[in-house]
Design an enzyme around this catalytic site. Structure first.
Site, mmCIF file in Angstrom:
data_model
loop_
_atom_site.group_PDB
_atom_site.id
_atom_site.type_symbol
_atom_site.label_atom_id
_atom_site.label_comp_id
_atom_site.label_asym_id
_atom_site.label_seq_id
_atom_site.Cartn_x
_atom_site.Cartn_y
_atom_site.Cartn_z
ATOM 1 N N TYR A 149 56.609 35.658 7.629
ATOM 2 C CA TYR A 149 55.343 36.300 7.218
ATOM 3 C C TYR A 149 55.616 37.363 6.157
ATOM 4 O O TYR A 149 54.985 37.380 5.091
ATOM 5 C CB TYR A 149 54.660 36.919 8.446
ATOM 6 N N LYS A 153 54.397 37.449 2.211
ATOM 7 C CA LYS A 153 53.533 38.497 1.666
ATOM 8 C C LYS A 153 54.226 39.223 0.513
ATOM 9 O O LYS A 153 53.569 39.759 -0.384
ATOM 10 C CB LYS A 153 53.111 39.466 2.770
ATOM 11 N N THR A 184 41.318 41.755 13.966
ATOM 12 C CA THR A 184 40.652 40.496 13.618
ATOM 13 C C THR A 184 41.163 39.442 14.611
ATOM 14 O O THR A 184 42.085 39.740 15.385
ATOM 15 C CB THR A 184 41.036 40.034 12.188
HETATM 16 N N1 LIG Z 1 44.810 41.254 10.624
HETATM 17 C C1 LIG Z 1 45.826 41.962 10.160
HETATM 18 O O1 LIG Z 1 46.335 42.873 10.824
HETATM 19 C C2 LIG Z 1 46.361 41.689 8.766
HETATM 20 C C3 LIG Z 1 47.224 42.628 8.202
HETATM 21 C C4 LIG Z 1 47.715 42.424 6.915
HETATM 22 C C5 LIG Z 1 47.332 41.287 6.213
HETATM 23 N N2 LIG Z 1 46.500 40.385 6.794
HETATM 24 C C6 LIG Z 1 46.131 39.210 6.000
HETATM 25 O O2 LIG Z 1 44.738 39.208 5.795
HETATM 26 C C7 LIG Z 1 44.267 37.866 5.614
HETATM 27 C C8 LIG Z 1 43.082 37.606 6.535
HETATM 28 O O3 LIG Z 1 43.541 37.712 7.870
HETATM 29 P P1 LIG Z 1 42.596 38.005 9.123
HETATM 30 O O4 LIG Z 1 43.253 39.069 9.891
HETATM 31 O O5 LIG Z 1 41.192 38.144 8.698
HETATM 32 O O6 LIG Z 1 42.850 36.645 9.938
HETATM 33 P P2 LIG Z 1 41.895 35.521 10.546
HETATM 34 O O7 LIG Z 1 42.812 34.652 11.319
HETATM 35 O O8 LIG Z 1 40.714 36.114 11.208
HETATM 36 O O9 LIG Z 1 41.387 34.753 9.241
HETATM 37 C C9 LIG Z 1 42.207 33.918 8.492
HETATM 38 C C10 LIG Z 1 41.364 32.773 7.963
HETATM 39 O O10 LIG Z 1 42.210 31.941 7.139
HETATM 40 C C11 LIG Z 1 41.912 30.589 7.449
HETATM 41 N N3 LIG Z 1 43.048 29.744 7.115
HETATM 42 C C12 LIG Z 1 44.259 29.670 7.732
HETATM 43 N N4 LIG Z 1 45.016 28.724 7.151
HETATM 44 C C13 LIG Z 1 44.278 28.196 6.144
HETATM 45 C C14 LIG Z 1 44.515 27.164 5.193
HETATM 46 N N5 LIG Z 1 45.658 26.472 5.172
HETATM 47 N N6 LIG Z 1 43.540 26.897 4.286
HETATM 48 C C15 LIG Z 1 42.357 27.570 4.313
HETATM 49 N N7 LIG Z 1 42.078 28.530 5.200
HETATM 50 C C16 LIG Z 1 43.027 28.839 6.113
HETATM 51 C C17 LIG Z 1 41.617 30.583 8.947
HETATM 52 O O11 LIG Z 1 40.898 29.425 9.342
HETATM 53 C C18 LIG Z 1 40.816 31.872 9.084
HETATM 54 O O12 LIG Z 1 39.433 31.638 8.885
HETATM 55 C C19 LIG Z 1 45.484 36.972 5.874
HETATM 56 O O13 LIG Z 1 46.087 36.611 4.660
HETATM 57 C C20 LIG Z 1 46.420 37.887 6.658
HETATM 58 O O14 LIG Z 1 47.771 37.523 6.524
HETATM 59 C C21 LIG Z 1 46.009 40.550 8.060
#
Ligand SMILES: NC(=O)c1ccc[n+]([C@@H]2O[C@H](COP(=O)([O-])OP(=O)(O)OC[C@H]3O[C@@H](n4cnc5c(N)ncnc54)[C@H](O)[C@@H]3O)[C@@H](O)[C@H]2O)c1
Length: 244
Positions: A149, A153, A184
């Site tokens: 991961y 990133k 989330t």
């Molecule tokens: N939640 C956290 O703490 C956090 C922290 C830092 C970064 N992020 C990043 O933020 C972004 C959003 O994450 P989130 O927390 O809202 O997660 P989430 O799991 O709620 O949403 C992620 C979405 O991406 C979609 N997805 C996954 N694989 C896919 C693919 N191959 N093609 C199309 N869609 C796909 C999923 O269906 C989901 O709707 C991600 O890139 C995650 O890595 C999250």
């Protein structure tokens, strides 16, 4: 008047978590949003709104990207804003990681945003305008998480900076946000474990976890004309965690 009146916005992973929050906030500000995701059920929910169109897109697939972008251009004539937000996470540490784990993570979290820019930027070049916001993670900034991961990133961070320098002369801005731990569905397992949760909160200067809207509002700012002179920026949204 909304800040994004008449703007066409493409958000990957737009059906859940931060992506869903962004979809809703962009619409509140007058945009027409294409929420692209692999989760049909969640897409059906988010696209109940008149100004949110759900589209099935697997960001791993170049074919899907080409089809999605072609369809949006045919239907709407342009893409003003691209938010590369779709992603997956893992708990697996280095010694448990297989090459298949690496390939999958890199394909979704790394190639996904790369392919998004590859297919959308040529249209923005033609328009001579556009804004891209890529979603990285605070793990790309600090020494945390020796796993696929964090690596993926880091890839998002580098490719965003490179794109910002290459496309600025076409009037296109590319910025990146680095969320900390945000509540989330991706972090739902954390919320269930109160001890880990309490330690995380205590280690965060603002003494709380982030909410999807905390990130979405910053993304809207970077995508808006208020950020007209901002490109190649790296905005950490982590309650101060990485400042320590
Ligand atoms: N939640 C956290 O703490 C956090 C922290 C830092 C970064 N992020 C990043 O933020 C972004 C959003 O994450 P989130 O927390 O809202 O997660 P989430 O799991 O709620 O949403 C992620 C979405 O991406 C979609 N997805 C996954 N694989 C896919 C693919 N191959 N093609 C199309 N869609 C796909 C999923 O269906 C989901 O709707 C991600 O890139 C995650 O890595 C999250």
């Amino acid at each position: 008047m909304g800040k994004f009146d008449n703007k066409i916005v493409l958000i990957t992973g737009g059906a859940s978590g931060m992506g869903k929050s962004m979809s809703e906030l962009f619409v509140e500000e007058g945009a027409y949003v294409i929420a692209a995701d692999i989760n049909k059920e969640l897409l059906d929910v988010v696209s109940q709104h008149d100004s949110i169109e759900g589209k099935m897109l697997n960001v791993m697939s170049e074919e899907d990207w080409k089809k999605t972008v072609d369809e949006i251009i045919a239907d709407h004539g342009r893409i003003d804003i691209l938010i590369n937000n779709a992603g997956i996470a893992t708990e697996k540490e280095m010694d448990e990681t297989t090459i298949e784990d690496w390939d999958l993570m890199m394909r979704i979290n790394g190639f996904g945003p790369f392919a998004g820019m590859k297919h959308v930027l040529p249209n923005m070049v033609e328009q001579k305008s556009g804004a891209v916001v890529n979603i990285s993670s605070y793990t790309a900034m600090v020494g945390l998480g020796v796993n696929t991961y964090t690596a993926s990133k880091g890839a998002v961070r580098s490719i965003s900076r490179a794109a910002s320098t290459a496309y600025g002369r076409f009037g296109i801005r590319v910025n990146t946000v680095f969320p900390g731990v945000i509540e989330t569905p991706m972090t739902a397992n954390l919320s269930e474990s109160s001890e880990v949760l309490q330690r995380l909160i205590m280690a965060t200067p603002l003494q709380r976890l982030g909410q999807a809207d905390d990130v979405a509002r910053a993304v809207l700012f970077l995508a808006s004309d208020d950020a007209a002179y901002i490109t190649g920026a790296e905005l950490v949204i982590d309650g101060g965690f990485s400042a320590q």
